[in-house]
Design a protein around this motif. Structure first.
Motif, PDB file in Angstrom:
ATOM      1  N   LYS B 242       0.853  -1.182   0.000  1.00 48.53           N
ATOM      2  CA  LYS B 242       0.000   0.000   0.000  1.00 48.53           C
ATOM      3  C   LYS B 242       0.891   1.236   0.000  1.00 48.53           C
ATOM      4  CE  LYS B 242      -0.680   1.242   4.620  1.00 48.53           C
ATOM      5  NZ  LYS B 242      -1.591   1.869   5.506  1.00 48.53           N
ATOM      6  N   GLY B 243       0.289   2.397  -0.144  1.00 50.26           N
ATOM      7  CA  GLY B 243       1.074   3.626  -0.245  1.00 50.26           C
ATOM      8  C   GLY B 243       1.513   4.152   1.106  1.00 50.26           C
ATOM      9  N   TYR B 244       2.176   5.299   1.062  1.00 49.66           N
ATOM     10  CA  TYR B 244       2.695   5.934   2.276  1.00 49.66           C
ATOM     11  C   TYR B 244       1.728   6.998   2.796  1.00 49.66           C
ATOM     12  CZ  TYR B 244       7.104   3.667   1.181  1.00 49.66           C
ATOM     13  OH  TYR B 244       8.074   2.731   0.919  1.00 49.66           O
ATOM     14  N   ASP B 245       1.684   7.119   4.100  1.00 48.85           N
ATOM     15  CA  ASP B 245       0.880   8.170   4.722  1.00 48.85           C
ATOM     16  C   ASP B 245       1.698   9.444   4.910  1.00 48.85           C
ATOM     17  OD1 ASP B 245      -1.558   6.475   5.428  1.00 48.85           O
ATOM     18  OD2 ASP B 245       0.117   5.319   6.260  1.00 48.85           O
ATOM     19  N   LEU B 246       3.004   9.221   5.017  1.00 49.59           N
ATOM     20  CA  LEU B 246       3.912  10.336   5.313  1.00 49.59           C
ATOM     21  C   LEU B 246       5.185  10.109   4.509  1.00 49.59           C
ATOM     22  CD1 LEU B 246       3.202  12.424   7.500  1.00 49.59           C
ATOM     23  CD2 LEU B 246       4.676  11.166   9.072  1.00 49.59           C
ATOM     24  N   VAL B 247       5.652  11.167   3.835  1.00 50.06           N
ATOM     25  CA  VAL B 247       6.991  11.102   3.243  1.00 50.06           C
ATOM     26  C   VAL B 247       7.803  12.246   3.838  1.00 50.06           C
ATOM     27  CG1 VAL B 247       8.381  11.177   1.154  1.00 50.06           C
ATOM     28  CG2 VAL B 247       6.157  10.027   1.114  1.00 50.06           C
ATOM     29  N   LEU B 248       8.892  11.895   4.490  1.00 48.02           N
ATOM     30  CA  LEU B 248       9.756  12.904   5.114  1.00 48.02           C
ATOM     31  C   LEU B 248      10.908  13.226   4.167  1.00 48.02           C
ATOM     32  CD1 LEU B 248      10.006  11.095   8.574  1.00 48.02           C
ATOM     33  CD2 LEU B 248       8.457  12.984   7.980  1.00 48.02           C
ATOM     34  N   ILE B 249      11.126  14.510   3.920  1.00 44.42           N
ATOM     35  CA  ILE B 249      12.241  14.924   3.053  1.00 44.42           C
ATOM     36  C   ILE B 249      13.031  15.998   3.799  1.00 44.42           C
ATOM     37  CG2 ILE B 249      12.917  15.564   0.694  1.00 44.42           C
ATOM     38  CD1 ILE B 249       9.247  15.198   1.221  1.00 44.42           C
ATOM     39  N   PRO B 250      13.855  15.540   4.763  1.00 51.35           N
ATOM     40  CA  PRO B 250      14.607  16.517   5.560  1.00 51.35           C
ATOM     41  C   PRO B 250      15.920  16.910   4.876  1.00 51.35           C
ATOM     42  CG  PRO B 250      14.799  14.301   6.526  1.00 51.35           C
ATOM     43  CD  PRO B 250      14.080  14.158   5.215  1.00 51.35           C
ATOM     44  N   ASN B 251      16.077  18.174   4.607  1.00 55.89           N
ATOM     45  CA  ASN B 251      17.342  18.709   4.085  1.00 55.89           C
ATOM     46  C   ASN B 251      17.833  18.000   2.830  1.00 55.89           C
ATOM     47  OD1 ASN B 251      17.715  20.550   6.329  1.00 55.89           O
ATOM     48  ND2 ASN B 251      18.023  18.692   7.538  1.00 55.89           N
ATOM     49  N   PHE B 252      16.962  17.900   1.855  1.00 58.55           N
ATOM     50  CA  PHE B 252      17.353  17.189   0.637  1.00 58.55           C
ATOM     51  C   PHE B 252      17.170  18.043  -0.612  1.00 58.55           C
ATOM     52  CE2 PHE B 252      16.692  13.624  -2.522  1.00 58.55           C
ATOM     53  CZ  PHE B 252      18.008  13.201  -2.500  1.00 58.55           C
ATOM     54  N   PHE B 253      16.008  18.690  -0.747  1.00 57.83           N
ATOM     55  CA  PHE B 253      15.717  19.442  -1.981  1.00 57.83           C
ATOM     56  C   PHE B 253      16.742  20.548  -2.255  1.00 57.83           C
ATOM     57  CE2 PHE B 253      11.132  18.147  -1.087  1.00 57.83           C
ATOM     58  CZ  PHE B 253      11.073  17.214  -2.105  1.00 57.83           C
ATOM     59  N   HIS B 254      17.371  21.083  -1.186  1.00 54.91           N
ATOM     60  CA  HIS B 254      18.302  22.192  -1.408  1.00 54.91           C
ATOM     61  C   HIS B 254      19.530  21.806  -2.240  1.00 54.91           C
ATOM     62  CE1 HIS B 254      19.626  21.058   2.924  1.00 54.91           C
ATOM     63  NE2 HIS B 254      20.529  20.555   2.143  1.00 54.91           N
ATOM     64  N   HIS B 255      19.744  20.500  -2.427  1.00 54.97           N
ATOM     65  CA  HIS B 255      20.902  20.075  -3.215  1.00 54.97           C
ATOM     66  C   HIS B 255      20.672  20.135  -4.723  1.00 54.97           C
ATOM     67  CE1 HIS B 255      21.513  17.835   0.665  1.00 54.97           C
ATOM     68  NE2 HIS B 255      22.681  18.401   0.526  1.00 54.97           N
ATOM     69  N   PHE B 256      19.405  20.391  -5.159  1.00 58.28           N
ATOM     70  CA  PHE B 256      19.076  20.227  -6.580  1.00 58.28           C
ATOM     71  C   PHE B 256      18.367  21.451  -7.155  1.00 58.28           C
ATOM     72  CE2 PHE B 256      18.782  16.254  -4.194  1.00 58.28           C
ATOM     73  CZ  PHE B 256      19.831  15.545  -4.775  1.00 58.28           C
ATOM     74  N   ASP B 257      18.262  21.462  -8.487  1.00 58.60           N
ATOM     75  CA  ASP B 257      17.526  22.556  -9.136  1.00 58.60           C
ATOM     76  C   ASP B 257      16.032  22.210  -9.179  1.00 58.60           C
ATOM     77  OD1 ASP B 257      17.349  20.722 -11.194  1.00 58.60           O
ATOM     78  OD2 ASP B 257      18.695  21.804 -12.535  1.00 58.60           O
ATOM     79  N   PRO B 258      15.162  23.178  -9.443  1.00 57.52           N
ATOM     80  CA  PRO B 258      13.720  22.920  -9.409  1.00 57.52           C
ATOM     81  C   PRO B 258      13.251  21.782 -10.313  1.00 57.52           C
ATOM     82  CG  PRO B 258      14.117  25.283  -9.289  1.00 57.52           C
ATOM     83  CD  PRO B 258      15.449  24.629  -9.559  1.00 57.52           C
ATOM     84  N   PRO B 259      13.703  21.656 -11.563  1.00 60.86           N
ATOM     85  CA  PRO B 259      13.216  20.529 -12.377  1.00 60.86           C
ATOM     86  C   PRO B 259      13.542  19.179 -11.749  1.00 60.86           C
ATOM     87  CG  PRO B 259      14.320  22.151 -13.771  1.00 60.86           C
ATOM     88  CD  PRO B 259      14.572  22.559 -12.349  1.00 60.86           C
ATOM     89  N   THR B 260      14.743  19.071 -11.162  1.00 60.07           N
ATOM     90  CA  THR B 260      15.131  17.809 -10.514  1.00 60.07           C
ATOM     91  C   THR B 260      14.239  17.552  -9.306  1.00 60.07           C
ATOM     92  OG1 THR B 260      17.393  18.269 -11.217  1.00 60.07           O
ATOM     93  CG2 THR B 260      17.104  16.548  -9.556  1.00 60.07           C
TER      94      THR B 260
END
Lengths: 346, 346
Positions: B242-260
């Motif tokens: 089954k799917g996830y209820d929560l996805v945690l993304i701590p301190n990750f997006f800042h490493h990439f550009d918006p399209p990524t």
């Protein structure tokens, strides 16, 4: 940077620690801005990240990130996506002006300096520099040629200010000794002011070449003489002819321990005419060594770069001068707040 | 450090420049103090330079100079020759306490990090890291193992705080995905709170060994599963069961550009159950990128360590999440002011 004081008054947070451990980012951002000559570019009218990037063959994104950093750090203002220089940056970081001090990075971020700070714990354990036995105090160390060239512009302003506080009789033939003369600015400022003044400059031979250039530039080379060698060893030549009216000791005593300084102070005392003055320019912390910040923290630079140097308080200087035969010393707070002056009378 | 604000309001001086170009002294002094464990020594009752020197096999003179520096820098107080810890230092720099954050130097001053900041101008020209093509973003980079071990204590507190803001149904079997899990603290904080929660942690295999240790330490290893690999490439396994209820993304997006980032956000969106939430923990500057200081300046770390990373504003995150199919996002200011949280709803 800006929220330090408020941090301490609220509930404990690790913010101040993280900001401080990352303080080298500020050093590096500022160095990067000087390398790219961003401040001059802004002064020339390039006030957006786009215009700055074009003027300096850089990426717009990189320029935006760097300038945002510089704005937070208090070197730029930012409004509506436009960057402007603060009054300090306009005066001191625009490379086209004689007041430009950015060249100081050539000394302050020299490999020797960076290496000296690499292992502060080791220097604290030892009680002095761990670079080598003498640190930056070894004879003819090229470190001091870098110092001379890099600190010249800032010393020029300081030296001019000194001549407003220390007066000589313009009609009389006088003589000044400039110890650890470096770029020569301090002695030269007096030589320009007093046509009857002769200046003898002591420093390493390689360093005095910088002083010689400046003496020629200022048109006083005929009254400026290089005396190469260690101030502790060379003959000041006070007996052959006559003594000195003024001995300038800018930024020198902090490299040594009190007994070493007293040895030199006694030698200076002997070289002075009656009523002559020793002029010490220094980072002088208040007696409690809590203020001013830059004078207190300067002691760490001495710990890591010299065997026994320190930032001495006025009472410590007063005692050293008194023990060396001087009749009295006075502390003078200069208007440009970085350094203080001590005038000691024979 | 303390006189920055007043500097700018008076007549121009180069003081702020000199203090800032020397900012790395603060980094190094603090590192030296941690190496010598000075803060713990003071907490143990060694409050004079002499006592500290004895307790740490160091010179008294070195200890006095270091502690004076730390006092000026706001890490100690000083009165009558005695040093005491500030509330922040007492909580976060005493090695005996679980709240000790000094281990962060193992990451923040790692050779890779220092190298990344060596030539800021080059990174500004290029618009990204000049360490190599991928900077710290290369697969299985040991840099992130250091990160995991060093940042664990501070993440522990942050993660606990997160569970106060993000609630799950304790009676229901739920599933959380912890992206770039590192030490695993964020997912583990929820696993400890909710006995019916299963956590899947994504990161490089070498990094997840640290997460595994922590899962065992917390006694939740049976509900914690490592999913090694790149978050962009691995199968989140949301279809099989089954799917996830929560996805945690701590301190990750800042490493990439918006399209990524949007590519990953769409993948997260697909893995979430209806009503599921993506929890982003980040350095989020205000829209004008002038405040808060640490969030604005963090962008420079991304510039010099990654090819295209940045510190994104909330409106930039809002747009990325909306473009990736999320119905709405909200910005939550956390009480510990370093990072902000964005909750995005499927």
């Amino acid at each position: 940077m800006s929220s330090q004081s408020s941090t301490q008054s609220q509930r404990p947070t690790p913010e101040h620690f993280f900001r401080s451990i990352n303080a080298f980012h500020l050093t590096r951002a500022l160095k990067g801005a000087l390398d790219l000559d961003v401040f001059t570019a802004i002064a020339e009218g390039n006030t957006t990240a786009k215009a700055l990037a074009e003027s300096r063959q850089a990426s717009e994104r990189g320029m935006r990130i760097l300038c945002d950093f510089l704005a937070v750090a208090g070197f730029l203002t930012k409004a509506g996506g436009k960057y402007e220089l603060t009054p300090d940056s306009a005066m001191f970081l625009d490379r086209r002006l004689p007041s430009y001090v950015g060249g100081a990075v050539e000394f302050l971020l020299t490999p020797t300096m960076l290496q000296a700070f690499d292992d502060v714990a080791a220097a604290v354990r030892k009680g002095g520099t761990v670079i080598n036995d003498e640190g930056t105090m070894s004879p003819d160390n090229p470190f001091w040629v870098r110092f001379a060239r890099a600190m010249q512009p800032i010393a020029f302003g300081m030296a001019k200010m000194l001549t407003e506080f220390i007066k000589l009789d313009p009609g009389k033939k006088t003589k000044a000794l400039d110890i650890a003369a470096s770029h020569g600015m301090y002695g030269l400022a007096f030589a320009r002011q007093y046509p009857n003044l002769e200046v003898v400059a002591v420093d390493w031979a390689n360093v005095l070449e910088v002083g010689r250039e400046n003496a020629e530039k200022f048109g006083v080379a005929d009254r400026w003489r290089a005396l190469p060698g260690s101030a502790f060893d060379v003959d000041f030549g006070a007996n052959s002819d006559k003594g000195y009216d003024l001995v300038l000791i800018p930024n020198f005593f902090h490299h040594f321990d009190p007994p070493t300084n007293e040895k030199l102070m006694r030698k200076i005392h002997a070289a002075l005419n009656e009523g002559g003055r020793a002029i010490t320019l220094e980072f002088v912390p208040d007696e409690g060594r809590a203020e001013p910040p830059h004078a207190v923290t300067f002691a760490l630079t001495m710990l890591v770069t010299t065997p026994r140097g320190d930032a001495y308080t006025f009472s410590e200087y007063e005692k050293m001068f008194a023990d060396s035969g001087f009749s009295r010393s006075e502390l003078i707070q200069l208007p440009m707040g970085i350094e203080r002056m001590i005038v000691s009378y024979k």
